[in-house]
Write a protein that holds these residues in place. Structure first.
Motif, PDB file in Angstrom:
ATOM      1  N   CYS A 154       2.503  -4.845  -4.622  1.00  0.00           N
ATOM      2  CA  CYS A 154       2.223  -4.015  -3.448  1.00  0.00           C
ATOM      3  C   CYS A 154       0.918  -4.500  -2.851  1.00  0.00           C
ATOM      4  O   CYS A 154       0.122  -5.166  -3.523  1.00  0.00           O
ATOM      5  CB  CYS A 154       2.119  -2.526  -3.811  1.00  0.00           C
ATOM      6  SG  CYS A 154       0.640  -2.111  -4.765  1.00  0.00           S
ATOM      7  N   VAL A 171       6.393  -9.900   5.556  1.00  0.00           N
ATOM      8  CA  VAL A 171       6.021  -9.133   4.364  1.00  0.00           C
ATOM      9  C   VAL A 171       7.277  -8.679   3.614  1.00  0.00           C
ATOM     10  O   VAL A 171       8.301  -8.370   4.209  1.00  0.00           O
ATOM     11  CB  VAL A 171       5.100  -7.943   4.737  1.00  0.00           C
ATOM     12  CG1 VAL A 171       5.859  -6.850   5.473  1.00  0.00           C
ATOM     13  CG2 VAL A 171       4.385  -7.388   3.514  1.00  0.00           C
ATOM     14  N   PHE A 175       3.780  -1.972   1.541  1.00  0.00           N
ATOM     15  CA  PHE A 175       2.470  -2.274   2.115  1.00  0.00           C
ATOM     16  C   PHE A 175       1.882  -1.052   2.816  1.00  0.00           C
ATOM     17  O   PHE A 175       2.597  -0.245   3.397  1.00  0.00           O
ATOM     18  CB  PHE A 175       2.546  -3.488   3.051  1.00  0.00           C
ATOM     19  CG  PHE A 175       3.379  -3.312   4.294  1.00  0.00           C
ATOM     20  CD1 PHE A 175       2.791  -3.248   5.544  1.00  0.00           C
ATOM     21  CD2 PHE A 175       4.767  -3.249   4.218  1.00  0.00           C
ATOM     22  CE1 PHE A 175       3.553  -3.117   6.703  1.00  0.00           C
ATOM     23  CE2 PHE A 175       5.541  -3.122   5.368  1.00  0.00           C
ATOM     24  CZ  PHE A 175       4.934  -3.047   6.610  1.00  0.00           C
ATOM     25  N   SER A 205       6.443   1.763   3.373  1.00  0.00           N
ATOM     26  CA  SER A 205       5.201   1.453   4.066  1.00  0.00           C
ATOM     27  C   SER A 205       4.439   2.742   4.343  1.00  0.00           C
ATOM     28  O   SER A 205       5.037   3.790   4.569  1.00  0.00           O
ATOM     29  CB  SER A 205       5.494   0.724   5.378  1.00  0.00           C
ATOM     30  OG  SER A 205       4.296   0.471   6.074  1.00  0.00           O
TER      31      SER A 205
END
Length: 248
Positions: A154, A171, A175, A205
């Motif tokens: 992460c 990505v 995140f 996210s």
């Protein structure tokens, strides 16, 4: 995209770091915490690995998220004069940010940042590795978490600099973004792009927005200002909870 003066202002924090200086591969590093299974790599801002604020934050992460935190030197031993932090001093030589970034471009520093993460993930035996990048370090953690790079589990970033749309597109790990209201580095265009591509990324996210705060607040906020102090503590707590969720 270039860095701006917002990257070279802020306040020093009081306190004595609890960790030790050692090495991570070929790089000097500040290390704090004792967890053998979970580690966090910090990719520092322009102020580098010796900034007291960064080390104090590392201690908080180690203690509160129960991880071992590594804060390596990614600027080849160069330490920016702390007198450049804050308002310009009379007679002081101005800090040449453009030249500094030339010496520490993505192409120059990416290999050693990747080597540090590789060492944690593949040589030192950590089962889970997270990364957090502040300002300058923001682009780097996105690259660590890109498709095909199985180096982190992460990432988090506070007020990232030099971040580009393709790095968001690529990505591939959960995140977190810690974003102040005023940030010439994380532009409205980048924010809009994030929200536009997020559904297609199919990743967990966390977007944290901090009204009334400015670029640099999470690492260089003024602890004597109640709004900034509350904001930087909330940013620290957000990263801690992210690491607890994904590294344990």
């Amino acid at each position: 995209m270039s860095l701006s003066s917002c990257c070279t202002t802020g306040f020093r924090w009081e306190g004595t770091p609890k960790g030790k200086e050692t090495t991570l591969g070929d790089n000097k590093a500040y290390v704090t915490g004792s967890n053998k299974d979970a580690a966090v790599l910090i990719v520092h801002d322009v102020w580098g690995w010796t900034l007291n604020n960064a080390r104090i934050l590392a201690d908080h992460y180690a203690e509160e998220a129960d991880v071992t935190v590594y804060l390596p030197d990614f600027f080849g031993g160069e330490v920016v004069d702390l007198d450049a932090l804050g308002p310009p001093k009379e007679g002081a030589k101005p800090f040449d940010l453009g030249a500094f970034i030339g010496r520490n471009s993505k192409d120059i520093r990416k290999p050693e940042i990747f080597a540090a993460a590789t060492k944690l993930k593949k040589e030192l035996g950590y089962k889970k590795v997270g990364a957090i990048g502040f300002c300058y370090g923001g682009w780097a953690v996105f690259q660590l978490a890109a498709k095909g790079n199985d180096l982190v589990d992460c990432i988090s970033t506070a007020h990232p600099s030099l971040l580009e749309k393709p790095e968001i597109d690529a990505v591939n790990k959960p995140f977190q973004l810690i974003i102040p209201e005023t940030d010439p580095q994380f532009t409205k265009e980048l924010a809009d792009h994030y929200f536009q591509v997020l559904p297609s990324l199919k990743l967990d996210s966390d977007y944290r927005y901090f009204p009334g705060l400015v670029h640099g607040f999470a690492t260089r906020g003024d602890t004597s200002d109640p709004v900034q102090k509350e904001g930087l503590e909330r940013a620290k707590d957000a990263a801690v909870s992210w690491f607890k969720q994904y590294l344990h």
